[in-house]
Scaffold this motif. Structure first.
Motif, PDB file in Angstrom:
ATOM      1  N   MET A   1       0.813  -1.285   0.048  1.00 47.14           N
ATOM      2  CA  MET A   1      -0.078  -0.056  -0.072  1.00 47.14           C
ATOM      3  C   MET A   1       0.838   1.361   0.032  1.00 47.14           C
ATOM      4  O   MET A   1       2.077   1.290   0.403  1.00 47.14           O
ATOM      5  N   PHE A   2       0.260   2.249  -0.643  1.00 50.78           N
ATOM      6  CA  PHE A   2       1.026   3.631  -0.341  1.00 50.78           C
ATOM      7  C   PHE A   2       0.248   4.392   0.394  1.00 50.78           C
ATOM      8  O   PHE A   2      -0.819   4.789   0.490  1.00 50.78           O
ATOM      9  N   VAL A   3       1.273   5.189   1.349  1.00 51.49           N
ATOM     10  CA  VAL A   3       0.759   6.046   2.459  1.00 51.49           C
ATOM     11  C   VAL A   3       1.274   7.268   2.414  1.00 51.49           C
ATOM     12  O   VAL A   3       2.431   7.480   2.214  1.00 51.49           O
ATOM     13  N   ILE A   4       0.373   8.048   2.806  1.00 49.52           N
ATOM     14  CA  ILE A   4       0.925   9.460   2.982  1.00 49.52           C
ATOM     15  C   ILE A   4       0.632   9.758   4.465  1.00 49.52           C
ATOM     16  O   ILE A   4      -0.604   9.683   4.656  1.00 49.52           O
ATOM     17  N   LYS A  23      11.829   5.644   9.544  1.00 47.59           N
ATOM     18  CA  LYS A  23      12.178   4.289   9.479  1.00 47.59           C
ATOM     19  C   LYS A  23      11.120   3.672   8.405  1.00 47.59           C
ATOM     20  O   LYS A  23      11.733   2.512   8.058  1.00 47.59           O
ATOM     21  N   TYR A  24       9.974   4.233   8.214  1.00 49.84           N
ATOM     22  CA  TYR A  24       9.267   3.339   7.566  1.00 49.84           C
ATOM     23  C   TYR A  24       8.809   4.091   6.074  1.00 49.84           C
ATOM     24  O   TYR A  24       8.619   3.444   5.259  1.00 49.84           O
ATOM     25  N   LEU A  25       8.823   5.439   6.038  1.00 52.90           N
ATOM     26  CA  LEU A  25       8.459   6.215   5.096  1.00 52.90           C
ATOM     27  C   LEU A  25       9.349   7.303   4.660  1.00 52.90           C
ATOM     28  O   LEU A  25      10.318   7.554   5.408  1.00 52.90           O
ATOM     29  N   ASN A  26       9.290   8.046   3.524  1.00 53.10           N
ATOM     30  CA  ASN A  26      10.141   9.037   3.126  1.00 53.10           C
ATOM     31  C   ASN A  26       9.769  10.186   3.257  1.00 53.10           C
ATOM     32  O   ASN A  26       8.560  10.618   3.046  1.00 53.10           O
ATOM     33  N   TRP A  27      10.497  11.169   3.900  1.00 53.20           N
ATOM     34  CA  TRP A  27      10.374  12.446   4.325  1.00 53.20           C
ATOM     35  C   TRP A  27      10.061  13.383   2.991  1.00 53.20           C
ATOM     36  O   TRP A  27      10.895  13.262   2.049  1.00 53.20           O
ATOM     37  N   VAL A  28       8.921  14.098   2.876  1.00 48.80           N
ATOM     38  CA  VAL A  28       8.405  15.005   1.953  1.00 48.80           C
ATOM     39  C   VAL A  28       8.806  16.487   2.086  1.00 48.80           C
ATOM     40  O   VAL A  28       9.382  17.006   1.283  1.00 48.80           O
ATOM     41  N   ASN A  30       8.191  19.407   5.861  1.00 44.30           N
ATOM     42  CA  ASN A  30       7.998  19.624   7.191  1.00 44.30           C
ATOM     43  C   ASN A  30       6.241  18.848   7.729  1.00 44.30           C
ATOM     44  O   ASN A  30       5.446  18.960   6.871  1.00 44.30           O
ATOM     45  N   SER A  31       6.585  17.845   8.329  1.00 40.60           N
ATOM     46  CA  SER A  31       5.543  16.911   8.712  1.00 40.60           C
ATOM     47  C   SER A  31       4.674  16.135   7.855  1.00 40.60           C
ATOM     48  O   SER A  31       3.555  15.746   8.137  1.00 40.60           O
ATOM     49  N   VAL A  32       5.281  15.734   6.620  1.00 39.78           N
ATOM     50  CA  VAL A  32       4.664  15.109   5.695  1.00 39.78           C
ATOM     51  C   VAL A  32       5.444  14.058   5.082  1.00 39.78           C
ATOM     52  O   VAL A  32       6.750  14.237   4.864  1.00 39.78           O
ATOM     53  N   LEU A  33       5.356  12.758   5.242  1.00 41.22           N
ATOM     54  CA  LEU A  33       5.832  11.554   4.744  1.00 41.22           C
ATOM     55  C   LEU A  33       5.096  10.865   3.740  1.00 41.22           C
ATOM     56  O   LEU A  33       3.875  10.829   3.743  1.00 41.22           O
ATOM     57  N   GLU A  34       5.659  10.064   2.785  1.00 40.72           N
ATOM     58  CA  GLU A  34       5.063   9.290   2.034  1.00 40.72           C
ATOM     59  C   GLU A  34       5.820   7.745   1.641  1.00 40.72           C
ATOM     60  O   GLU A  34       7.043   7.941   1.700  1.00 40.72           O
ATOM     61  N   GLY A  35       5.258   6.873   1.144  1.00 40.74           N
ATOM     62  CA  GLY A  35       5.700   5.703   0.607  1.00 40.74           C
ATOM     63  C   GLY A  35       5.223   4.342   0.703  1.00 40.74           C
ATOM     64  O   GLY A  35       4.069   4.482   1.384  1.00 40.74           O
ATOM     65  N   GLU A  36       5.732   3.581   0.068  1.00 43.21           N
ATOM     66  CA  GLU A  36       5.095   2.271   0.044  1.00 43.21           C
ATOM     67  C   GLU A  36       5.434   1.515   1.324  1.00 43.21           C
ATOM     68  O   GLU A  36       6.586   1.597   1.813  1.00 43.21           O
ATOM     69  N   ASP A  41       4.593  -3.678   8.427  1.00 44.87           N
ATOM     70  CA  ASP A  41       5.193  -2.329   9.013  1.00 44.87           C
ATOM     71  C   ASP A  41       4.314  -1.291   9.188  1.00 44.87           C
ATOM     72  O   ASP A  41       4.517  -0.583  10.154  1.00 44.87           O
ATOM     73  N   PHE A  42       3.188  -1.044   8.529  1.00 44.15           N
ATOM     74  CA  PHE A  42       2.110  -0.067   8.697  1.00 44.15           C
ATOM     75  C   PHE A  42       1.893  -0.131  10.323  1.00 44.15           C
ATOM     76  O   PHE A  42       1.433   0.792  11.004  1.00 44.15           O
ATOM     77  N   LYS A  43       1.257  -1.387  10.645  1.00 44.17           N
ATOM     78  CA  LYS A  43       1.150  -1.821  11.998  1.00 44.17           C
ATOM     79  C   LYS A  43       2.027  -1.535  12.916  1.00 44.17           C
ATOM     80  O   LYS A  43       1.859  -0.710  13.959  1.00 44.17           O
ATOM     81  N   ARG A  44       3.258  -1.659  12.426  1.00 40.40           N
ATOM     82  CA  ARG A  44       4.472  -1.420  13.595  1.00 40.40           C
ATOM     83  C   ARG A  44       4.437   0.240  13.817  1.00 40.40           C
ATOM     84  O   ARG A  44       4.748   0.808  14.917  1.00 40.40           O
TER      85      ARG A  44
END
Length: 87
Positions: A1-4, A23-28, A30-36, A41-44
């Motif tokens: 899944m892709f998460v913002i 650790k899980y997503l890519n920084w975009v 200030n206060s926004v990250l995204e990624g597969e 891992d989403f649960k963690r």
């Protein structure tokens, strides 16, 4: 899944929340990250954030996209973070 992920947390928790999220997503920006991210891992990620935030004061929003096939990102102004990672 892709998460913002978008967060608004108290100043004293910002660095801890950002560290967890990176650790899980890519920084975009200030206060926004995204990624597969995998379901496990989403649960963690959610579990770690639950321990780090104050649910009475802080906010974390997840936008979950099953596919990025029909999505598009448009940016105005300066570019921050890793926008080249958007699929």
């Amino acid at each position: 899944m892709f998460v913002i992920l978008v967060y608004d947390v108290g100043e004293n928790r910002v660095s801890k929340v950002l560290k967890i999220c990176r650790k899980y997503l890519n920084w975009v920006q200030n206060s926004v990250l995204e990624g597969e991210i995998s379901a496990a891992d989403f649960k963690r990620l959610k579990l770690e954030l639950k321990r780090a935030i104050n649910e009475e004061e802080d906010s974390v929003i997840f936008y979950i996209l099953r596919t990025t096939k029909y999505s598009e990102r448009q940016t105005m102004g300066i570019k921050k973070g890793g926008d080249e990672l958007f699929i």
